[in-house]
Design an enzyme around this catalytic site. Structure first.
Site, PDB file in Angstrom:
ATOM      1  N   SER A   1       0.795  -1.172  -0.020  1.00 26.23           N
ATOM      2  CA  SER A   1       0.070  -0.093  -0.339  1.00 26.23           C
ATOM      3  C   SER A   1       0.765   1.149   0.010  1.00 26.23           C
ATOM      4  CB  SER A   1      -0.833   0.191   1.318  1.00 26.23           C
ATOM      5  OG  SER A   1      -0.212  -0.119   2.604  1.00 26.23           O
TER       6      SER A   1
ATOM      7  N   HIS B   1       0.113   4.955   6.781  1.00 25.11           N
ATOM      8  CA  HIS B   1       0.498   5.619   5.372  1.00 25.11           C
ATOM      9  C   HIS B   1       0.655   7.128   5.703  1.00 25.11           C
ATOM     10  CE1 HIS B   1      -2.130   2.558   4.292  1.00 25.11           C
ATOM     11  NE2 HIS B   1      -1.176   2.126   3.737  1.00 25.11           N
TER      12      HIS B   1
ATOM     13  N   ASP C   1      -2.745   8.267   7.625  1.00 26.05           N
ATOM     14  CA  ASP C   1      -4.324   7.599   7.936  1.00 26.05           C
ATOM     15  C   ASP C   1      -3.611   6.518   9.143  1.00 26.05           C
ATOM     16  OD1 ASP C   1      -2.839   5.529   6.461  1.00 26.05           O
ATOM     17  OD2 ASP C   1      -4.265   5.518   4.922  1.00 26.05           O
TER      18      ASP C   1
END
Length: 380
Positions: free
Chosen positions: A41, A345, A342
């Site tokens: 991610s 990240h 978040d």
């Protein structure tokens, strides 16, 4: 990680270089005409949101993701750009499109194969150790198959010239394997036994890329886990000495350092096997910690370094019941002052600062001509 004392002129040179961002014309004079990105991610540019049934705590398919730069969500787990975007721009290449984007986008100058939740190890390896993964896991070996399939469909048996003029960013693999293991209450002593297998998996991928014709490969280490809001929320410690001067959990940073040391040593060994191939270690950990160290000078708020900009409340503005993008969750009004976006990240601004360090460090090693004094940047 040892601290350093920079002379005044070097300190200001570091700050100037951290603030510098330019196009390929000013930054490099080398021939890299395409970029291929693999990863999880941290590097995903929109693959996972195109996988049917993928369930995400961090809802990168909706606002406020992308609000700072793209003005819309793109599937990137940030309020804007990610490191892959900054690397592409530094080489005067367009942002990479997600491999699973079938809307007619161009892949002429590279592809992004990274998928959120991707592990370094195959699902079967982790299942044997009772470590669960997301059902849509696209691990490193599968992403390599995607890459080979893409090459076969675009250049067939004539791909080596393409790869000779390409940069491969292998991705910061291992982070998801370790997060899943820690979150499922595996002891650190056991998780450490996974590290050699993960390193071998990364090395096998490097060898496979070289066999395909790659000559420039960037292999990043992992971030300092103990500085991420999700780790701080999931693994609180009542001992004040468990935290460093920035509020990061020391033990998880030590674990990340252990992985990175082993990876760097392994890459030095494989470089000896392939002396004519440029294999560069990307010190994402060191770059991350550098922006913490110089946070006030770089515009970050020192009091929110380990807090998420977008989250559902709690001490670190993060909880596991309401992820960023949920209807009840809002983002901070000033994401450029935050490092954590978040919980797992980073913000566009944090990625920009990290990218500047990585780019200026790697380009000379790839035969490019960088801006500034890269020895200062690599001396943390």
């Amino acid at each position: 990680m040892a601290s350093i004392s920079l002379p005044n002129f070097s300190f200001f040179l570091l700050l100037i270089t951290l603030s510098f961002y330019s196009s390929c014309d000013a930054l490099t004079k080398c021939c890299i005409t395409s970029l291929f990105q693999l990863g999880d991610s941290i590097a995903d540019a929109g693959n996972v949101i195109r996988i049917p049934g993928a369930s995400l705590l961090a809802r990168a398919y909706g606002p406020p993701y992308g609000e700072t730069f793209f003005n819309k969500p793109t599937g990137r787990f940030s309020d804007g750009r990610i490191i892959a975007d900054y690397i592409a721009s530094s080489l005067n290449l367009p942002f990479l499109n997600a491999y699973l984007d079938k809307s007619g986008v161009s892949f002429s100058q590279g592809v992004n194969f990274a998928v959120a939740g991707a592990t370094a190890m195959n699902t079967s390896f982790l299942a044997e150790r009772n470590v669960g993964v997301v059902p849509y896991n696209v691990p490193l070996p599968t992403q390599l198959e995607w890459l080979k399939s893409h090459l076969q469909s675009t250049c067939g048996i004539h791909c080596k010239p393409t790869l000779r003029n390409s940069l491969i960013v292998l991705g910061e693999f291992g982070g998801v394997d370790y997060w899943n293991s820690f979150s499922q209450n595996k002891a650190e002593t056991e998780i450490r036994t996974y590290v050699p297998f993960i390193i071998d998996g990364i090395l096998n991928a490097v060898r496979e890329l070289i066999q395909l014709g790659s000559t420039r490969i960037l292999v990043p280490g992992v971030f300092p886990f103990g500085c991420l809001s999700a780790y701080l929320t999931r693994f609180p410690d009542t001992n004040p000495n468990a935290y460093d001067q920035y509020g990061c959990l020391r033990s998880y940073n030590r674990f990340a350092t252990y992985h990175n040391i082993e990876l760097k040593r392994a890459l030095e060994n494989i470089q000896c096997e392939f002396p004519h191939i440029n294999i560069v270690y990307g010190d994402y950990y060191g770059a991350f910690r550098t922006i913490f160290r110089f946070a006030p000078w770089l515009g970050f708020n020192p009091s929110t370094l380990v807090s998420a900009c977008c989250g559902g409340g709690g001490r670190y503005n993060f909880n596991f019941s309401a992820g960023c993008g949920s209807p009840s969750v809002s983002a901070c009004p000033n994401p450029a002052q935050y490092v954590n976006w978040d919980g797992l990240h980073l913000t566009d601004e944090a990625y920009r600062r990290i990218s500047n360090i990585i780019i200026n460090n790697m380009l000379p090693k790839f035969g490019c001509y960088g801006f500034g004094d890269s020895s200062v940047l690599s001396s943390y």
